[in-house]
Scaffold this active site. Structure first.
Site, PDB file in Angstrom:
ATOM      1  CG  HIS A   1      -2.450   1.298  -3.974  1.00 29.82           C
ATOM      2  ND1 HIS A   1      -3.489   0.455  -4.319  1.00 29.82           N
ATOM      3  CD2 HIS A   1      -1.317   0.573  -4.176  1.00 29.82           C
ATOM      4  CE1 HIS A   1      -2.999  -0.703  -4.716  1.00 29.82           C
ATOM      5  NE2 HIS A   1      -1.691  -0.664  -4.626  1.00 29.82           N
TER       6      HIS A   1
ATOM      7  N   GLY B   1       0.835  -1.193   0.000  1.00 23.26           N
ATOM      8  CA  GLY B   1       0.000   0.000   0.000  1.00 23.26           C
ATOM      9  C   GLY B   1       0.872   1.246   0.000  1.00 23.26           C
TER      10      GLY B   1
ATOM     11  CD  GLU C   1       1.593   0.131  -8.026  1.00 24.04           C
ATOM     12  OE1 GLU C   1       1.646   0.748  -9.105  1.00 24.04           O
ATOM     13  OE2 GLU C   1       1.206  -1.048  -7.926  1.00 24.04           O
TER      14      GLU C   1
HETATM   15 ZN   LIG Z   1      -0.359  -2.235  -4.752  1.00 20.57          ZN
END
Ligand SMILES: [Zn+2]
Length: 188
Positions: free
Chosen positions: A90, A25, A71
């Site tokens: 996320h 995350g 990300e």
């Molecule tokens: Zn991810």
């Protein structure tokens, strides 16, 4: 309290509420033309203000000694398409991820107001790629929440409070849908 400390309050809250795992995350916040973002491969509950990374909208590191999350492309792609968005969260929340399009968004009356959109569902694309970044940013052009199949959840908001709340609302909707489904089979 500095911007970094304020930002970390939400990262810690997401971890302790079970939305983030130690290493999975990521979270970001837009400040002017710059983005404050979590670093890659650092345990979330122990992050310090010095470990956070400032990048520009091309992903170039402006300040900080660590690398941004893998990300980062997804975060900047969203900010580029949504000038109204000030924060992106996320998570790898398991229940919304496995339920995806089966989540019933009408099951809790307050959800519609909090989400302000449908929940988009993005097919599986390898994490960390430019393809995933583009697909998520496109899905979030008209939505505030997206489920990434076999991967996780992305929520946007004008600020971190709004984005984090949307993550929690989707988790609640997934739980409510599952409970209602189980109870309806028991009642038969
Ligand atoms: Zn991810």
């Amino acid at each position: 309290m500095s911007i970094e400390q304020e930002f970390l309050k939400y990262v810690y809250l997401l971890y302790h509420r079970g939305h983030l795992t130690l290493l999975s995350g990521n979270v970001s916040m837009r400040v002017g033309d710059e983005v404050l973002i979590t670093p890659t491969s650092r345990p979330k509950p122990f992050l310090t203000p010095e470990e956070l990374v400032w990048i520009d909208l091309d992903g170039r590191v402006l300040r900080g000694s660590l690398k941004p999350t893998s990300e980062w492309r997804m975060h900047v792609a969203i900010y580029r398409r949504r000038p109204d968005v000030g924060a992106v969260v996320h998570t790898h929340d398991v229940l919304p991820t496995v339920m995806a399009e089966r989540i019933d968004t009408s099951i809790l009356s307050e959800a519609e107001a909090y989400l302000g959109s449908e929940i988009a569902v993005v097919p599986y694309i390898r994490p960390g790629t430019a393809e995933l970044a583009e697909a998520v940013a496109e899905a979030l052009e008209r939505n505030n929440v997206a489920i990434l199949k076999r991967h996780g959840l992305v929520a946007v908001g004008k600020d971190l409070a709004e984005a984090v709340n949307r993550i929690e609302v989707v988790q609640d909707l997934a739980m409510a849908t599952l409970y209602a489904t189980v109870l309806s089979t028991l009642a038969r």
